[in-house]
Design an enzyme around this catalytic site. Structure first.
Site, PDB file in Angstrom:
ATOM      1  CB  CYS A   2      -0.912   0.007   1.215  1.00  0.00           C
ATOM      2  SG  CYS A   2      -2.072  -1.360   1.263  1.00  0.00           S
ATOM      3  NE  ARG A  27       5.747   2.130  -2.101  1.00  0.00           N
ATOM      4  CZ  ARG A  27       6.215   1.975  -0.869  1.00  0.00           C
ATOM      5  NH1 ARG A  27       5.802   0.970  -0.144  1.00  0.00           N
ATOM      6  NH2 ARG A  27       7.099   2.810  -0.372  1.00  0.00           N
ATOM      7  CD1 TRP A  74       0.049  -4.347  -2.423  1.00  0.00           C
ATOM      8  CD2 TRP A  74      -1.037  -5.949  -3.525  1.00  0.00           C
ATOM      9  NE1 TRP A  74       0.806  -4.686  -3.516  1.00  0.00           N
ATOM     10  CE2 TRP A  74       0.153  -5.672  -4.209  1.00  0.00           C
ATOM     11  CE3 TRP A  74      -1.908  -6.935  -4.031  1.00  0.00           C
ATOM     12  CZ2 TRP A  74       0.526  -6.337  -5.368  1.00  0.00           C
ATOM     13  CZ3 TRP A  74      -1.544  -7.595  -5.183  1.00  0.00           C
ATOM     14  CH2 TRP A  74      -0.344  -7.300  -5.836  1.00  0.00           C
ATOM     15  CG  ASN A  99       0.240   2.114   3.715  1.00  0.00           C
ATOM     16  OD1 ASN A  99      -0.790   2.202   3.053  1.00  0.00           O
ATOM     17  ND2 ASN A  99       1.388   2.655   3.339  1.00  0.00           N
ATOM     18  N   GLY A 100      -0.913  -1.277   6.507  1.00  0.00           N
ATOM     19  CA  GLY A 100      -0.655  -2.181   7.619  1.00  0.00           C
ATOM     20  C   GLY A 100      -1.881  -2.983   8.011  1.00  0.00           C
ATOM     21  CD  GLU A 480      20.337 -16.199   5.704  1.00  0.00           C
ATOM     22  OE1 GLU A 480      20.239 -15.005   5.352  1.00  0.00           O
ATOM     23  OE2 GLU A 480      20.688 -17.102   4.916  1.00  0.00           O
ATOM     24  CE  LYS A 484      21.854 -12.649   4.811  1.00  0.00           C
ATOM     25  NZ  LYS A 484      22.205 -13.772   3.939  1.00  0.00           N
ATOM     26  CD  GLU A 487      25.672 -13.556   1.811  1.00  0.00           C
ATOM     27  OE1 GLU A 487      25.261 -13.524   0.643  1.00  0.00           O
ATOM     28  OE2 GLU A 487      24.928 -13.362   2.793  1.00  0.00           O
ATOM     29  CG  HIS A 503      28.590 -37.403  15.154  1.00  0.00           C
ATOM     30  ND1 HIS A 503      28.709 -38.766  15.282  1.00  0.00           N
ATOM     31  CD2 HIS A 503      27.512 -37.051  15.900  1.00  0.00           C
ATOM     32  CE1 HIS A 503      27.731 -39.232  16.053  1.00  0.00           C
ATOM     33  NE2 HIS A 503      26.996 -38.203  16.441  1.00  0.00           N
ATOM     34  CE  LYS A 602      19.305  -8.292  -3.246  1.00  0.00           C
ATOM     35  NZ  LYS A 602      19.380  -8.797  -1.868  1.00  0.00           N
TER      36      LYS A 602
END
Length: 607
Positions: A2, A27, A74, A99-100, A480, A484, A487, A503, A602
């Site tokens: 929105c 958007r 939306w 919005n929200g 993850e 990060k 990266e 192990h 990217k």
């Protein structure tokens, strides 16, 4: 996603409102509208077509005014039709755009109906308009302050009143809202994105969480969530900067980490309840027929798939395979025409994942679904079903908000498949939706841990190796976190299921290798504590992200940061956020190029 544009001026404000909506069209939206104060009365135009059609309608109806608001929507609560399109009115007195998601709108709606208010839409937004009117005692700003104090959820709003013709009020929590200080004397503006005001003003104030703002032609004032009048930094934003403006942040990665509450809220805006139709027109017919799921993805998106595997198997009770896309198409596999093939990508242009999708189709897989952040991407065009995450533009190479919105979408998928198979009770659906609606606010509380994480980063920046541990749902989150860190800081980092320490990986543990542990208060916590003891027995230094009630105490060699709450099945979304911040601040100390790490791009559009 929105969009909001509003303003007060000495001139006709409608061209600014409509042009602002045009700038926010990227958007995506399914309805749009504009409202102004014309000849002392509220007037509006709304459309389920494009902004161009709205502009034509405005011209035909000679809609003009010096105070007004506009919106792209939306659909969330209520279908995408004109009655549900913003702006919403309360009688002929109050106009609102929003919005929200207002999580407690049902209770407020019941209260307002009992007070005599009549609802004309199915939206949560109309609750805002009626509540402001209900609380109005001659001062719009105070009525808005009193109203937002009663909201639970994420929101950005703009409000004006018939009886205060040269005043516009706004508020935000979990959704962005900026103030545009007029380049011309006698006008000021509000917008959900600085891009909407490009060409009108480049003097932008980014409102903080909980701020309520009062605009007139001649000035503005801002009150924070504690009711104290505050000043926010005024910045000059280049007219062409728009959605790539850094605002108060040093890097895009930091900005995108802090945009996650908004990104998750935007992703959920199209979700009124759990239903297969969220994933496309054919999904209601397909989901009941599938007997397994195959997920194809690369990098961070692959880790999202690993979390989703456990969600789907535990909630929907069907088997899931998760494949690294770049490997899947180079081996022989057994196709299953009754499997749902899910491809996951931020850009929708990831070459390996696109190739894996084509390979799967070539093997005879019939049912394909994309979870993607770009509506116009090749991946979305090439799948029969889709769910569009609404993270907005992600510029930093290291994905953050794209990952958490993917997880949000995949949790919805797990529940939608379960419902299609008759395995989701009404109580479970209500519980899942309640947790999802509160998720933006929950993530916001985790972001408040940044100062403690900054302190840890000073230690991590001096290291060249790190080990990340997690169990169950949180092992992919450990993966993850390690990704990060490597990266953007160039520190060698690996992740293991904590039960695998004995192990092999335990041989690496010394006082020079920090061991990051993801420790939610779940069924595996006691097992994880045993694994942590193994690390301490070998002189390892533990850095633990624990839930508030995990009963893990800080001690010599054990550093603990506590997340505010345990979040059940959605806990992985909360626990990844501090790992993102740890990587970011460690890279900052080491002086690397955070947004453009060496050797990486990217969008990986070549094999």
């Amino acid at each position: 996603m929105c969009g909001i544009v509003g303003g007060v001026a000495s001139r006709n404000i409608v061209p600014v409102l409509v042009e602002g909506l045009r700038r926010l069209e990227y958007r995506g939206y399914d309805s749009c509208g504009v409202a102004v104060l014309r000849d002392g009365l509220l007037a509006r135009a709304r459309s389920t077509q494009r902004v161009a059609e709205l502009a034509a309608q405005v011209e035909i109806e000679h809609l003009e005014g010096t105070t007004g608001i506009s919106h792209t929507r939306w659909a969330t609560h209520g279908a995408p039709n004109t009655a549900n399109a913003h702006p919403h009115f309360s009688g002929g007195d109050i106009a609102v755009v929003h919005n929200g998601i207002i999580e407690n709108y049902e209770a407020l709606r019941t209260e307002l109906q009992a007070a005599g208010f009549t609802f004309e839409s199915q939206t949560d937004t109309e609750v805002i308009a009626h509540l402001v009117r209900h609380l109005y005692r001659g001062d719009l700003f105070e009525a808005v302050r009193a109203a937002v104090a009663r909201f639970r959820g994420a929101y950005a709003i703009a409000v004006f009143a018939r009886v205060e013709p040269h005043r516009l009020c706004g508020a935000r929590s979990g959704s962005p809202l900026v103030l545009g200080v007029g380049a011309k004397v006698g006008e000021n503006f509000l917008a959900s994105d600085a891009l909407a005001l490009a060409g009108t003003t480049d003097r932008i104030v980014h409102l903080d969480e909980g701020d309520v703002v009062d605009l007139t032609r001649t000035g503005y004032r801002i009150v924070d969530r504690d009711g104290e009048e505050v000043e926010r930094t005024l910045r000059v934003v280049r007219a062409d900067a728009g959605d790539v403006d850094l605002g108060p942040y040093r890097h895009y990665m930091q900005k995108e980490i802090f945009e996650q509450p908004r990104a998750i809220a935007d992703t959920l805006e199209a979700v009124g309840g759990i239903d297969a139709a969220l994933f496309g027109d054919v999904a209601p017919a397909v989901f009941p027929t599938i007997d397994s799921v195959l997920m194809l993805a690369c990098g961070t998106s692959h880790y999202a798939g690993l979390v989703a595997k456990q969600w789907i198997e535990s909630i929907a009770k069907i088997p899931v395979a998760v494949e690294i896309a770049s490997e899947y198409r180079y081996r022989e596999s057994v196709p299953n025409p009754n499997a749902l093939v899910v491809v996951i990508s931020q850009s929708g242009e990831t070459a390996d994942t696109l190739a894996a999708l084509k390979y799967a189709r070539g093997l005879g897989h019939l049912h394909t679904l994309a979870v993607c952040n770009v509506a116009t991407s090749a991946m979305v065009r090439e799948t029969a079903m889709r769910f569009l995450t609404r993270a907005g533009t992600e510029i930093g190479v290291a994905s953050t908000k794209a990952f958490t919105t993917q997880l949000t979408a995949l949790y919805l998928l797990a529940n939608a498949i379960a419902k299609a198979h008759g395995r989701l009770t009404a109580e479970a659906e209500h519980s899942a939706m309640t947790a999802l609606r509160h998720l933006p606010a929950a993530v916001q509380t985790v972001l408040a841990l940044e100062p403690a994480i900054i302190a840890w980063s000073e230690t991590f920046a001096k290291k060249e190796d790190a080990l990340f541990l997690g169990r169950g749902l949180h092992y992919p989150i450990a993966l993850e976190g390690a990704l990060k860190l490597k990266e953007i800081s160039y520190i060698h980092a690996e992740a293991y299921p904590a039960g695998e320490l004995k192990h092999g990986p335990l041989a690496l543990v010394t006082s020079e290798m920090p061991v990051v542990t993801v420790a939610p208060n779940d069924a595996l916590l006691e097992k994880l504590k045993s694994n942590m003891a193994e690390v301490r027995a070998r002189g390892g230094e533990l850095y633990v992200f624990a839930d508030g009630d995990s009963q893990i105490a800080a001690s010599e060699g054990v550093q603990v940061i506590r997340l505010p709450e345990h979040y059940g099945a959605l806990s992985p979304i909360l626990h990844v956020v501090p790992l993102q911040l740890l990587a970011y601040h460690t890279a900052l100390v080491r002086g690397t190029d955070v947004d453009k790490p060496r050797n990486l791009a990217k969008s990986v559009t070549v094999e």
